[in-house]
Design an enzyme around this catalytic site. Structure first.
Site, short mmCIF file in Angstrom:
data_model
loop_
_atom_site.label_atom_id
_atom_site.label_comp_id
_atom_site.label_asym_id
_atom_site.label_seq_id
_atom_site.Cartn_x
_atom_site.Cartn_y
_atom_site.Cartn_z
N GLY A 45 4.93 12.01 -5.63
CA GLY A 45 5.85 11.71 -6.73
C GLY A 45 5.05 11.43 -7.99
CD GLN A 50 2.68 8.09 -12.01
OE1 GLN A 50 3.65 8.69 -11.58
NE2 GLN A 50 1.74 7.61 -11.22
CB CYS A 95 1.08 4.06 -7.61
SG CYS A 95 1.50 4.60 -9.27
CG LEU A 96 -1.01 10.16 -7.68
CD1 LEU A 96 -0.37 11.44 -8.20
CD2 LEU A 96 -2.33 10.48 -6.97
CG HIS A 137 6.89 4.38 -6.78
ND1 HIS A 137 5.97 3.55 -6.16
CD2 HIS A 137 6.19 5.05 -7.73
CE1 HIS A 137 4.79 3.70 -6.73
NE2 HIS A 137 4.88 4.62 -7.68
CD GLU A 138 7.17 8.49 -8.99
OE1 GLU A 138 6.72 8.22 -10.13
OE2 GLU A 138 6.45 8.51 -7.97
CG HIS A 141 5.83 5.01 -12.64
ND1 HIS A 141 4.68 4.34 -13.01
CD2 HIS A 141 5.62 5.43 -11.37
CE1 HIS A 141 3.81 4.36 -11.99
NE2 HIS A 141 4.36 5.01 -10.98
C1 QAP Z 1 5.11 7.19 -5.15
O1 QAP Z 1 2.92 7.94 -4.78
C2 QAP Z 1 5.60 6.86 -3.78
O2 QAP Z 1 -3.98 5.70 -4.02
C3 QAP Z 1 4.19 8.39 -5.18
O3 QAP Z 1 -5.86 7.56 -3.62
C4 QAP Z 1 5.01 5.83 -3.06
O4 QAP Z 1 2.16 10.01 -4.66
C5 QAP Z 1 6.61 7.57 -3.21
C6 QAP Z 1 -1.88 8.67 -3.98
C7 QAP Z 1 5.49 5.52 -1.80
C8 QAP Z 1 7.07 7.26 -1.95
C9 QAP Z 1 6.51 6.25 -1.25
C10 QAP Z 1 -2.27 7.36 -4.07
C11 QAP Z 1 -2.85 9.64 -3.78
C12 QAP Z 1 -0.49 9.12 -4.14
C13 QAP Z 1 -3.59 6.99 -3.94
C14 QAP Z 1 1.91 8.84 -4.59
C15 QAP Z 1 -4.56 7.96 -3.74
C16 QAP Z 1 -4.19 9.28 -3.65
C17 QAP Z 1 0.56 8.30 -4.36
CO CO Z 2 3.54 5.45 -9.15
#
Ligand code: QAP
Ligand code: CO
Length: 170
Positions: A45, A50, A95-96, A137-138, A141
Site C-alpha cells: 500500500g 509518501q 510502513c514504507l 492505514h493509507e 497518511h
Molecule cells: C501498509 O505497508 C499496510 O518496513 C502498507 O522494510 C500495513 O506496504 C497495509 C514495507 C499493514 C496493510 C497492513 C515495510 C516494506 C512495506 C518495511 C507496506 C520494509 C519493506 C510496508
Molecule cells: Co504507511
C-alpha cells in the site's frame, strides 16, 4: 517512473493531503508512479504523500494466495470517505515510510468506503480484513497520521529507541 519515498521523521508526512478535483493525465502519471514505486520497494500500500505529493490518493495491492501481486487486484482510491466501520482486527503493520519497524495495531475489520477511481467515477464498496486494514492505514497518511502514532506509550518508546540505534549505526 520510480520516485523517492520520504521516511519518518520527514515533517511532510504530517501534512493533511488535499482533495483531488482534476482527473487528468497528470493524475494518471502520479498513480502509475506510485505503483512502480510501491512494487519496487516491495510494499502492499502507498499514499501519495509518501512520495511527497500531498493529494488524497492511495493505492493498495494485496498479494494473492501464491504471494503474487497482480495488477488485476490493484485498488486505486481517490478522495476516500469511510461511511461505516464495524468489528475489530489486530494486525502487525509496517510502513514504507517507517522502514524495518512492525507492531500490532487494532483497526476496524470491515468498512464501507466511498471513493473515486482514476476516471472520477464515484464508487461505494465494502472491504474487509487485510484490504480494510490497508485502506485505514493509507487514509491515516492522507490526514498526516502514522501507525506509530497509535502505539502505547511503552511501544512508542521502543520505536524511538530502535530508531536512535539505527541512526547511530549509520
Ligand atoms: C501498509 O505497508 C499496510 O518496513 C502498507 O522494510 C500495513 O506496504 C497495509 C514495507 C499493514 C496493510 C497492513 C515495510 C516494506 C512495506 C518495511 C507496506 C520494509 C519493506 C510496508
Ligand atoms: Co504507511
Amino acid at each position: 517512473m520510480i520516485r523517492d519515498i520520504i521516511t519518518y521523521p520527514n515533517k511532510n508526512l504530517r501534512k493533511v493531503s488535499k482533495s483531488i478535483d482534476t482527473f487528468d493525465q497528470q493524475l494518471h502519471s502520479l498513480l502509475d508512479d506510485m505503483y512502480d514505486t510501491m512494487i519496487q520497494k516491495e510494499g502492499i500500500g502507498l499514499a501519495a504523500i509518501q512520495i511527497d505529493v500531498p493529494l488524497r490518493a492511495l493505492i493498495i495491492n494485496i498479494p494473492n494466495q501464491d504471494q503474487q501481486q497482480s495488477k488485476e487486484t490493484l485498488l486505486e482510491i481517490i478522495n476516500p470517505k469511510i461511511l461505516h466501520s464495524q468489528g475489530e482486527i489486530v494486525y502487525q503493520e509496517g510502513c514504507l515510510s517507517v522502514p524495518n519497524f512492525y507492531e500490532d495495531i487494532k483497526r476496524a475489520q470491515k468498512i464501507v468506503l466511498e471513493f473515486q477511481n482514476r476516471d472520477a467515477k464515484v464508487i461505494q464498496r465494502e472491504f474487509e480484513d487485510l484490504e480494510a486494514i490497508a485502506i485505514q492505514h493509507e487514509i491515516d497518511h492522507l490526514n498526516g497520521i502514522l501507525f506509530i502514532d497509535k502505539l502505547s506509550f511503552l511501544k512508542r518508546k521502543k520505536f524511538e529507541k530502535e530508531l536512535k540505534k539505527k541512526l547511530k549505526e549509520k
